[in-house]
Write a protein that holds these residues in place. Structure first.
Motif, mmCIF file in Angstrom:
data_model
loop_
_atom_site.group_PDB
_atom_site.id
_atom_site.type_symbol
_atom_site.label_atom_id
_atom_site.label_comp_id
_atom_site.label_asym_id
_atom_site.label_seq_id
_atom_site.Cartn_x
_atom_site.Cartn_y
_atom_site.Cartn_z
ATOM 1 N N ALA A 2 0.842 -1.196 0.000
ATOM 2 C CA ALA A 2 0.000 0.000 0.000
ATOM 3 C C ALA A 2 0.878 1.246 0.000
ATOM 4 C CB ALA A 2 -0.919 0.002 1.213
ATOM 5 N N ARG A 3 0.368 2.267 -0.665
ATOM 6 C CA ARG A 3 1.055 3.554 -0.740
ATOM 7 C C ARG A 3 0.010 4.648 -0.561
ATOM 8 N NH1 ARG A 3 5.837 2.270 -2.809
ATOM 9 N NH2 ARG A 3 6.660 4.170 -3.633
ATOM 10 N N ILE A 4 0.457 5.785 -0.068
ATOM 11 C CA ILE A 4 -0.397 6.968 -0.062
ATOM 12 C C ILE A 4 0.177 7.936 -1.079
ATOM 13 C CG2 ILE A 4 -1.112 9.010 1.247
ATOM 14 C CD1 ILE A 4 -1.534 7.256 3.654
ATOM 15 N N GLU A 5 -0.667 8.340 -2.007
ATOM 16 C CA GLU A 5 -0.276 9.337 -2.990
ATOM 17 C C GLU A 5 -0.636 10.710 -2.436
ATOM 18 O OE1 GLU A 5 -0.789 8.851 -7.439
ATOM 19 O OE2 GLU A 5 -2.328 10.343 -6.956
ATOM 20 N N ILE A 6 0.344 11.600 -2.407
ATOM 21 C CA ILE A 6 0.133 12.963 -1.935
ATOM 22 C C ILE A 6 0.284 13.870 -3.138
ATOM 23 C CG2 ILE A 6 0.929 14.787 -0.389
ATOM 24 C CD1 ILE A 6 2.045 12.601 1.450
ATOM 25 N N ALA A 28 -6.273 4.452 6.641
ATOM 26 C CA ALA A 28 -7.706 4.308 6.902
ATOM 27 C C ALA A 28 -8.452 5.620 6.699
ATOM 28 C CB ALA A 28 -7.928 3.788 8.322
ATOM 29 N N ALA A 29 -7.790 6.749 6.914
ATOM 30 C CA ALA A 29 -8.439 8.062 6.787
ATOM 31 C C ALA A 29 -8.488 8.556 5.342
ATOM 32 C CB ALA A 29 -7.715 9.089 7.650
ATOM 33 N N ALA A 30 -7.625 8.049 4.481
ATOM 34 C CA ALA A 30 -7.578 8.514 3.089
ATOM 35 C C ALA A 30 -8.828 8.055 2.350
ATOM 36 C CB ALA A 30 -6.318 7.988 2.407
ATOM 37 N N PRO A 31 -9.346 8.860 1.425
ATOM 38 C CA PRO A 31 -8.770 10.120 0.939
ATOM 39 C C PRO A 31 -9.173 11.306 1.813
ATOM 40 C CG PRO A 31 -10.732 9.618 -0.315
ATOM 41 C CD PRO A 31 -10.547 8.482 0.674
ATOM 42 N N PHE A 32 -8.300 12.310 1.838
ATOM 43 C CA PHE A 32 -8.623 13.585 2.478
ATOM 44 C C PHE A 32 -7.821 14.693 1.801
ATOM 45 C CE2 PHE A 32 -5.380 11.542 5.108
ATOM 46 C CZ PHE A 32 -4.420 12.522 5.273
ATOM 47 N N SER A 33 -8.292 15.916 1.975
ATOM 48 C CA SER A 33 -7.650 17.097 1.397
ATOM 49 C C SER A 33 -7.384 18.110 2.493
ATOM 50 C CB SER A 33 -8.553 17.748 0.341
ATOM 51 O OG SER A 33 -8.789 16.862 -0.715
ATOM 52 N N GLY A 115 -1.091 27.599 1.222
ATOM 53 C CA GLY A 115 -2.478 27.893 0.880
ATOM 54 C C GLY A 115 -3.005 27.065 -0.273
ATOM 55 N N SER A 116 -2.118 26.401 -1.011
ATOM 56 C CA SER A 116 -2.589 25.553 -2.105
ATOM 57 C C SER A 116 -3.203 24.277 -1.510
ATOM 58 C CB SER A 116 -1.448 25.224 -3.071
ATOM 59 O OG SER A 116 -0.415 24.519 -2.421
ATOM 60 N N THR A 117 -3.948 23.571 -2.329
ATOM 61 C CA THR A 117 -4.634 22.365 -1.875
ATOM 62 C C THR A 117 -3.758 21.140 -2.100
ATOM 63 O OG1 THR A 117 -6.787 23.325 -2.388
ATOM 64 C CG2 THR A 117 -6.704 20.938 -2.201
ATOM 65 N N VAL A 118 -3.791 20.234 -1.155
ATOM 66 C CA VAL A 118 -3.123 18.939 -1.278
ATOM 67 C C VAL A 118 -4.181 17.864 -1.082
ATOM 68 C CG1 VAL A 118 -2.454 18.943 1.160
ATOM 69 C CG2 VAL A 118 -1.227 17.480 -0.458
ATOM 70 N N ARG A 119 -4.050 16.771 -1.842
ATOM 71 C CA ARG A 119 -4.998 15.664 -1.746
ATOM 72 C C ARG A 119 -4.234 14.373 -1.485
ATOM 73 N NH1 ARG A 119 -5.752 18.960 -5.512
ATOM 74 N NH2 ARG A 119 -7.640 20.124 -5.845
ATOM 75 N N THR A 120 -4.746 13.559 -0.585
ATOM 76 C CA THR A 120 -4.136 12.244 -0.335
ATOM 77 C C THR A 120 -5.094 11.154 -0.773
ATOM 78 O OG1 THR A 120 -5.016 12.022 1.880
ATOM 79 C CG2 THR A 120 -2.894 13.149 1.665
ATOM 80 N N THR A 121 -4.522 10.095 -1.351
ATOM 81 C CA THR A 121 -5.302 8.965 -1.822
ATOM 82 C C THR A 121 -4.552 7.680 -1.493
ATOM 83 O OG1 THR A 121 -5.979 10.319 -3.709
ATOM 84 C CG2 THR A 121 -6.439 7.985 -3.857
ATOM 85 N N LEU A 122 -5.254 6.669 -1.041
ATOM 86 C CA LEU A 122 -4.651 5.368 -0.774
ATOM 87 C C LEU A 122 -4.572 4.598 -2.083
ATOM 88 C CD1 LEU A 122 -3.601 3.324 1.324
ATOM 89 C CD2 LEU A 122 -5.966 2.511 1.527
ATOM 90 N N ARG A 123 -3.409 4.012 -2.362
ATOM 91 C CA ARG A 123 -3.192 3.209 -3.566
ATOM 92 C C ARG A 123 -2.727 1.816 -3.135
ATOM 93 N NH1 ARG A 123 -5.825 6.285 -6.861
ATOM 94 N NH2 ARG A 123 -4.868 8.262 -7.344
#
Length: 125
Positions: A2-6, A28-33, A115-123
């Protein structure tokens, strides 16, 4: 594995998860921004996760390690000197749990703006 993509506006990191409680909580919390913040050569952002200090929590990290800042419940990515660094070390403000590893290009990371947005996703690989 498993990996988290940021995904930042200007860069994307693929973080290999370590076998830690913090890594499992973040997965477990991904995805989140969140909104990006910076502190010297560190990028960090809020998470919906709380974690306790792990046995190897520390405030100095090496390039490529991805951390969870305990005091702020944030993912912290150090890639150079911060205001509290001694010499050329990557020192964060207070202890962190190291939960993952990624290939980090410091020049690329310096282009990420507060201030820019970051998104995390579980892969799942």
């Amino acid at each position: 594995m498993a990996r988290i993509e940021i995904a930042f506006d200007t860069a994307t990191l693929s973080v290999a998860l370590r076998d830690t409680d913090t890594a499992r909580r973040l997965a477990a919390a991904a995805p989140f921004s969140a909104r990006v913040q910076t502190w010297g050569d560190e990028v960090y952002f809020d998470t919906p996760v709380d974690a306790d200090a792990e046995a190897d929590a520390r405030d100095v990290m090496t390039l490529g390690e991805v951390a969870f800042w305990l005091a702020g419940s944030c993912i912290a990515i150090g890639f150079g000197r911060t205001p509290v660094s001694r010499g050329n070390e990557i020192r964060l403000a207070s202890p962190v749990n190291i939960w993952g590893d990624a290939e980090i290009d410091p020049d690329e990371m310096r282009r990420i703006r507060p201030g820019s947005t970051v998104r995390t996703t579980l892969r799942e690989d």
